[in-house]
Motif scaffolding. Structure first.
Motif, PDB file in Angstrom:
ATOM      1  N   ASN A  18       0.862  -1.169   0.000  1.00  0.00           N
ATOM      2  CA  ASN A  18       0.000   0.000   0.000  1.00  0.00           C
ATOM      3  C   ASN A  18       0.909   1.233   0.000  1.00  0.00           C
ATOM      4  OD1 ASN A  18      -1.792   2.068   0.425  1.00  0.00           O
ATOM      5  ND2 ASN A  18      -2.869   1.057   2.091  1.00  0.00           N
ATOM      6  N   PRO A  19       0.879   2.037  -1.063  1.00  0.00           N
ATOM      7  CA  PRO A  19       1.772   3.197  -1.134  1.00  0.00           C
ATOM      8  C   PRO A  19       1.564   4.185   0.012  1.00  0.00           C
ATOM      9  CG  PRO A  19       0.558   2.929  -3.193  1.00  0.00           C
ATOM     10  CD  PRO A  19       0.063   1.903  -2.251  1.00  0.00           C
ATOM     11  N   GLU A  20       0.374   4.205   0.604  1.00  0.00           N
ATOM     12  CA  GLU A  20       0.111   5.118   1.719  1.00  0.00           C
ATOM     13  C   GLU A  20       1.046   4.851   2.894  1.00  0.00           C
ATOM     14  OE1 GLU A  20      -3.938   5.668   2.923  1.00  0.00           O
ATOM     15  OE2 GLU A  20      -4.648   5.485   0.860  1.00  0.00           O
ATOM     16  N   ASP A  21       1.557   3.637   2.992  1.00  0.00           N
ATOM     17  CA  ASP A  21       2.476   3.293   4.072  1.00  0.00           C
ATOM     18  C   ASP A  21       3.778   4.088   3.991  1.00  0.00           C
ATOM     19  OD1 ASP A  21       0.567   1.456   4.868  1.00  0.00           O
ATOM     20  OD2 ASP A  21       1.620  -0.256   3.982  1.00  0.00           O
ATOM     21  N   TYR A  22       4.071   4.665   2.851  1.00  0.00           N
ATOM     22  CA  TYR A  22       5.334   5.376   2.638  1.00  0.00           C
ATOM     23  C   TYR A  22       5.209   6.894   2.751  1.00  0.00           C
ATOM     24  CZ  TYR A  22       6.927   0.903   0.874  1.00  0.00           C
ATOM     25  OH  TYR A  22       7.262  -0.420   0.764  1.00  0.00           O
ATOM     26  N   LEU A  23       3.998   7.420   2.844  1.00  0.00           N
ATOM     27  CA  LEU A  23       3.786   8.865   2.752  1.00  0.00           C
ATOM     28  C   LEU A  23       4.559   9.675   3.777  1.00  0.00           C
ATOM     29  CD1 LEU A  23      -0.009   9.102   1.887  1.00  0.00           C
ATOM     30  CD2 LEU A  23       1.966   9.242   0.357  1.00  0.00           C
ATOM     31  N   GLU A  24       4.400   9.386   5.037  1.00  0.00           N
ATOM     32  CA  GLU A  24       5.058  10.180   6.075  1.00  0.00           C
ATOM     33  C   GLU A  24       6.579  10.036   6.024  1.00  0.00           C
ATOM     34  OE1 GLU A  24       3.435  10.005  10.004  1.00  0.00           O
ATOM     35  OE2 GLU A  24       1.391   9.831   9.205  1.00  0.00           O
ATOM     36  N   SER A  25       7.043   8.874   5.684  1.00  0.00           N
ATOM     37  CA  SER A  25       8.483   8.631   5.668  1.00  0.00           C
ATOM     38  C   SER A  25       9.194   9.352   4.531  1.00  0.00           C
ATOM     39  CB  SER A  25       8.760   7.138   5.558  1.00  0.00           C
ATOM     40  OG  SER A  25       8.195   6.467   6.648  1.00  0.00           O
ATOM     41  N   LEU A  26       8.499   9.653   3.445  1.00  0.00           N
ATOM     42  CA  LEU A  26       9.149  10.310   2.314  1.00  0.00           C
ATOM     43  C   LEU A  26       9.751  11.662   2.698  1.00  0.00           C
ATOM     44  CD1 LEU A  26       6.694   9.347  -0.520  1.00  0.00           C
ATOM     45  CD2 LEU A  26       9.134   8.826  -0.452  1.00  0.00           C
ATOM     46  N   ALA A  27       9.067  12.426   3.521  1.00  0.00           N
ATOM     47  CA  ALA A  27       9.593  13.730   3.939  1.00  0.00           C
ATOM     48  C   ALA A  27      10.862  13.578   4.763  1.00  0.00           C
ATOM     49  CB  ALA A  27       8.546  14.501   4.717  1.00  0.00           C
ATOM     50  N   THR A  28      10.935  12.548   5.568  1.00  0.00           N
ATOM     51  CA  THR A  28      12.093  12.388   6.443  1.00  0.00           C
ATOM     52  C   THR A  28      13.346  11.935   5.689  1.00  0.00           C
ATOM     53  OG1 THR A  28      11.546  10.111   7.036  1.00  0.00           O
ATOM     54  CG2 THR A  28      10.626  11.844   8.428  1.00  0.00           C
ATOM     55  N   VAL A  29      13.178  11.406   4.472  1.00  0.00           N
ATOM     56  CA  VAL A  29      14.349  10.965   3.704  1.00  0.00           C
ATOM     57  C   VAL A  29      14.746  11.971   2.624  1.00  0.00           C
ATOM     58  CG1 VAL A  29      13.990   8.516   4.149  1.00  0.00           C
ATOM     59  CG2 VAL A  29      13.001   9.551   2.091  1.00  0.00           C
ATOM     60  N   GLY A  30      14.129  13.166   2.634  1.00  0.00           N
ATOM     61  CA  GLY A  30      14.535  14.209   1.703  1.00  0.00           C
ATOM     62  C   GLY A  30      13.654  14.370   0.489  1.00  0.00           C
ATOM     63  N   CYS A  31      12.438  13.825   0.536  1.00  0.00           N
ATOM     64  CA  CYS A  31      11.509  13.974  -0.594  1.00  0.00           C
ATOM     65  C   CYS A  31      10.368  14.921  -0.246  1.00  0.00           C
ATOM     66  CB  CYS A  31      10.951  12.605  -0.996  1.00  0.00           C
ATOM     67  SG  CYS A  31      12.200  11.485  -1.633  1.00  0.00           S
ATOM     68  N   ASP A  32      10.641  15.889   0.637  1.00  0.00           N
ATOM     69  CA  ASP A  32       9.595  16.814   1.054  1.00  0.00           C
ATOM     70  C   ASP A  32       9.275  17.852  -0.014  1.00  0.00           C
ATOM     71  OD1 ASP A  32      12.107  17.905   1.449  1.00  0.00           O
ATOM     72  OD2 ASP A  32      11.516  19.051   3.210  1.00  0.00           O
ATOM     73  N   ASP A  33      10.001  17.838  -1.121  1.00  0.00           N
ATOM     74  CA  ASP A  33       9.720  18.747  -2.236  1.00  0.00           C
ATOM     75  C   ASP A  33       8.977  18.025  -3.365  1.00  0.00           C
ATOM     76  OD1 ASP A  33      11.982  17.198  -2.762  1.00  0.00           O
ATOM     77  OD2 ASP A  33      12.968  18.755  -3.935  1.00  0.00           O
ATOM     78  N   ALA A  34       8.354  16.903  -3.052  1.00  0.00           N
ATOM     79  CA  ALA A  34       7.652  16.116  -4.069  1.00  0.00           C
ATOM     80  C   ALA A  34       6.154  16.070  -3.786  1.00  0.00           C
ATOM     81  CB  ALA A  34       8.198  14.696  -4.109  1.00  0.00           C
ATOM     82  N   LEU A  35       5.378  16.148  -4.854  1.00  0.00           N
ATOM     83  CA  LEU A  35       3.961  15.801  -4.787  1.00  0.00           C
ATOM     84  C   LEU A  35       3.893  14.306  -5.005  1.00  0.00           C
ATOM     85  CD1 LEU A  35       2.403  18.634  -6.960  1.00  0.00           C
ATOM     86  CD2 LEU A  35       2.318  18.401  -4.481  1.00  0.00           C
ATOM     87  N   ILE A  36       3.074  13.634  -4.230  1.00  0.00           N
ATOM     88  CA  ILE A  36       3.077  12.176  -4.231  1.00  0.00           C
ATOM     89  C   ILE A  36       1.804  11.638  -4.850  1.00  0.00           C
ATOM     90  CG2 ILE A  36       3.236  10.136  -2.761  1.00  0.00           C
ATOM     91  CD1 ILE A  36       4.588  12.097  -0.683  1.00  0.00           C
ATOM     92  N   GLY A  37       1.964  10.730  -5.801  1.00  0.00           N
ATOM     93  CA  GLY A  37       0.835  10.056  -6.424  1.00  0.00           C
ATOM     94  C   GLY A  37       0.799   8.606  -5.979  1.00  0.00           C
TER      95      GLY A  37
END
Length: 86
Positions: A18-37
């Motif tokens: 489930n991609p939703e499982d990755y949403l919060e973690s993306l910001a912590t690894v340096g992807c906070d400048d991305a819109l997520i689909g």
């Protein structure tokens, strides 16, 4: 510094993930400048507008950041555009 807009689309390691499982973690690894689909199970798309000295460096740094979250993601598509800002 110029900005580059690009989309990275990844297959997650488990097609049933489930991609939703990755949403919060993306910001912590340096992807906070991305819109997520997250429209498809097992896939995730990240649309970046990233400042960098070159398009190559912008895409590379985004791929490294995303790979810090899921070590065996498979990049399935790259589309890079130069973005001149507002």
């Amino acid at each position: 510094m110029p900005e580059y807009e690009f989309t990275l689309t990844f297959n997650l390691p488990d097609a049933q993930s489930n991609p939703e499982d990755y949403l919060e973690s993306l910001a912590t690894v340096g992807c906070d400048d991305a819109l997520i689909g997250i429209g498809k199970r097992g896939k995730i798309a990240l649309d970046f507008i990233r400042e960098s000295s070159s398009a190559k460096e912008a895409v590379y740094s985004a791929r490294v950041s995303a790979s810090n979250l899921v070590s065996n993601v498979t990049d399935t598509k790259n589309r890079v555009q130069y973005y001149n800002g507002p």
